[in-house]
Write a protein that holds these residues in place. Structure first.
Motif, PDB file in Angstrom:
ATOM      1  N   THR A  34      -9.320  11.738  17.312  1.00  0.00           N
ATOM      2  CA  THR A  34      -8.979  10.331  17.452  1.00  0.00           C
ATOM      3  C   THR A  34      -9.555   9.548  16.281  1.00  0.00           C
ATOM      4  O   THR A  34     -10.330  10.085  15.492  1.00  0.00           O
ATOM      5  CB  THR A  34      -9.549   9.765  18.766  1.00  0.00           C
ATOM      6  OG1 THR A  34     -10.979   9.887  18.745  1.00  0.00           O
ATOM      7  CG2 THR A  34      -8.985  10.485  19.978  1.00  0.00           C
ATOM      8  N   GLN A  35      -9.154   8.286  16.207  1.00  0.00           N
ATOM      9  CA  GLN A  35      -9.794   7.391  15.246  1.00  0.00           C
ATOM     10  C   GLN A  35      -9.905   6.007  15.864  1.00  0.00           C
ATOM     11  O   GLN A  35      -9.154   5.648  16.770  1.00  0.00           O
ATOM     12  CB  GLN A  35      -9.053   7.360  13.919  1.00  0.00           C
ATOM     13  CG  GLN A  35      -7.629   6.904  13.964  1.00  0.00           C
ATOM     14  CD  GLN A  35      -6.986   6.979  12.593  1.00  0.00           C
ATOM     15  OE1 GLN A  35      -7.668   6.981  11.581  1.00  0.00           O
ATOM     16  NE2 GLN A  35      -5.681   7.022  12.561  1.00  0.00           N
ATOM     17  N   CYS A  38      -7.049   3.120  17.150  1.00  0.00           N
ATOM     18  CA  CYS A  38      -5.766   3.793  17.395  1.00  0.00           C
ATOM     19  C   CYS A  38      -5.376   3.593  18.860  1.00  0.00           C
ATOM     20  O   CYS A  38      -6.007   4.143  19.757  1.00  0.00           O
ATOM     21  CB  CYS A  38      -5.898   5.285  17.065  1.00  0.00           C
ATOM     22  SG  CYS A  38      -4.521   6.295  17.616  1.00  0.00           S
ATOM     23  N   HIS A  40      -2.738   4.664  20.473  1.00  0.00           N
ATOM     24  CA  HIS A  40      -2.257   5.897  21.093  1.00  0.00           C
ATOM     25  C   HIS A  40      -3.427   6.807  21.479  1.00  0.00           C
ATOM     26  O   HIS A  40      -3.373   7.488  22.502  1.00  0.00           O
ATOM     27  CB  HIS A  40      -1.292   6.636  20.154  1.00  0.00           C
ATOM     28  CG  HIS A  40      -0.015   5.898  19.942  1.00  0.00           C
ATOM     29  ND1 HIS A  40       0.976   5.838  20.891  1.00  0.00           N
ATOM     30  CD2 HIS A  40       0.422   5.176  18.892  1.00  0.00           C
ATOM     31  CE1 HIS A  40       1.978   5.112  20.438  1.00  0.00           C
ATOM     32  NE2 HIS A  40       1.662   4.690  19.221  1.00  0.00           N
ATOM     33  N   CYS A  41      -4.465   6.794  20.663  1.00  0.00           N
ATOM     34  CA  CYS A  41      -5.675   7.572  20.987  1.00  0.00           C
ATOM     35  C   CYS A  41      -6.319   7.030  22.264  1.00  0.00           C
ATOM     36  O   CYS A  41      -6.733   7.805  23.132  1.00  0.00           O
ATOM     37  CB  CYS A  41      -6.682   7.511  19.840  1.00  0.00           C
ATOM     38  SG  CYS A  41      -6.072   8.170  18.284  1.00  0.00           S
ATOM     39  N   ARG A  89       2.544  13.912   6.773  1.00  0.00           N
ATOM     40  CA  ARG A  89       1.649  12.890   7.311  1.00  0.00           C
ATOM     41  C   ARG A  89       0.962  13.403   8.564  1.00  0.00           C
ATOM     42  O   ARG A  89       1.531  14.173   9.319  1.00  0.00           O
ATOM     43  CB  ARG A  89       2.423  11.617   7.635  1.00  0.00           C
ATOM     44  CG  ARG A  89       3.052  10.992   6.410  1.00  0.00           C
ATOM     45  CD  ARG A  89       3.578   9.633   6.651  1.00  0.00           C
ATOM     46  NE  ARG A  89       4.624   9.616   7.671  1.00  0.00           N
ATOM     47  CZ  ARG A  89       5.192   8.519   8.119  1.00  0.00           C
ATOM     48  NH1 ARG A  89       4.823   7.357   7.637  1.00  0.00           N
ATOM     49  NH2 ARG A  89       6.126   8.568   9.034  1.00  0.00           N
ATOM     50  N   VAL A  90      -0.253  12.924   8.756  1.00  0.00           N
ATOM     51  CA  VAL A  90      -1.015  13.275   9.951  1.00  0.00           C
ATOM     52  C   VAL A  90      -1.360  11.985  10.664  1.00  0.00           C
ATOM     53  O   VAL A  90      -1.904  11.061  10.071  1.00  0.00           O
ATOM     54  CB  VAL A  90      -2.317  14.031   9.589  1.00  0.00           C
ATOM     55  CG1 VAL A  90      -3.138  14.306  10.829  1.00  0.00           C
ATOM     56  CG2 VAL A  90      -1.987  15.310   8.844  1.00  0.00           C
ATOM     57  N   GLY A  91      -0.995  11.922  11.925  1.00  0.00           N
ATOM     58  CA  GLY A  91      -1.326  10.758  12.736  1.00  0.00           C
ATOM     59  C   GLY A  91      -2.226  11.185  13.878  1.00  0.00           C
ATOM     60  O   GLY A  91      -2.352  12.368  14.181  1.00  0.00           O
ATOM     61  N   THR A  92      -2.860  10.235  14.489  1.00  0.00           N
ATOM     62  CA  THR A  92      -3.705  10.528  15.641  1.00  0.00           C
ATOM     63  C   THR A  92      -3.075   9.910  16.875  1.00  0.00           C
ATOM     64  O   THR A  92      -2.323   8.951  16.756  1.00  0.00           O
ATOM     65  CB  THR A  92      -5.129   9.960  15.434  1.00  0.00           C
ATOM     66  OG1 THR A  92      -5.052   8.596  15.086  1.00  0.00           O
ATOM     67  CG2 THR A  92      -5.871  10.739  14.380  1.00  0.00           C
ATOM     68  N   MET A 103       0.871  16.348  17.994  1.00  0.00           N
ATOM     69  CA  MET A 103       0.437  15.151  17.274  1.00  0.00           C
ATOM     70  C   MET A 103       1.090  13.931  17.918  1.00  0.00           C
ATOM     71  O   MET A 103       2.277  13.927  18.206  1.00  0.00           O
ATOM     72  CB  MET A 103       0.858  15.248  15.802  1.00  0.00           C
ATOM     73  CG  MET A 103       0.227  14.172  14.948  1.00  0.00           C
ATOM     74  SD  MET A 103       0.521  14.442  13.196  1.00  0.00           S
ATOM     75  CE  MET A 103      -0.167  16.057  12.951  1.00  0.00           C
ATOM     76  N   GLY A 104       0.277  12.928  18.145  1.00  0.00           N
ATOM     77  CA  GLY A 104       0.775  11.694  18.744  1.00  0.00           C
ATOM     78  C   GLY A 104       0.653  11.727  20.256  1.00  0.00           C
ATOM     79  O   GLY A 104       0.308  12.744  20.858  1.00  0.00           O
TER      80      GLY A 104
END
Length: 119
Positions: A34-35, A38, A40-41, A89-92, A103-104
């Motif tokens: 996570t970040q 975020c 969504h996190c 791309r990398v998403g959290t 992812m996501g």
């Protein structure tokens, strides 16, 4: 002069030890990267903490914040490489469970998570 070489040796040893640690699997059933900030996190963690874990108390979850920690980012990269992620791309959040990486946070990923731990 000996002191300088000794200090350099110690620093090199510490750096190598840190690098090795980022190449190990984390001892958990679910690893979620996570970040901060975020949404969504936050939704994923809220689901895990309020709806998933009460029904699955034996499941071990490790939350790894990749916001500002270089070692945590290396650990995320290790998992991306391990599961052959080839995207640009990398998403959290990035969630690892049952030998898969998603992812996501979406309905599809939520269902995959629930199915993976159905009793």
């Amino acid at each position: 002069m000996k002191n300088i070489f000794y200090i350099l040796f110690i620093i090199t040893f510490i750096l190598c030890s840190c690098q090795k640690q980022s190449n190990k699997d984390i001892d958990a059933d679910i690893v979620i990267f996570t970040q901060q900030g975020c949404s969504h996190c936050e939704k994923a963690m809220d689901f895990l903490n309020t709806r998933f874990l009460p029904d699955n108390p034996e499941v071990r979850v490790a939350q790894i914040d990749v916001s500002f920690d270089a070692d945590n980012i290396k650990t995320l990269k290790y998992y991306l490489d391990k599961y052959n992620y080839s995207g640009n791309r990398v998403g959290t959040p990035v969630i690892v469970f049952n030998n898969q990486l998603v992812m996501g946070w979406s309905i599809e990923n939520k269902v995959k998570l629930q199915k993976a731990f159905n009793k």
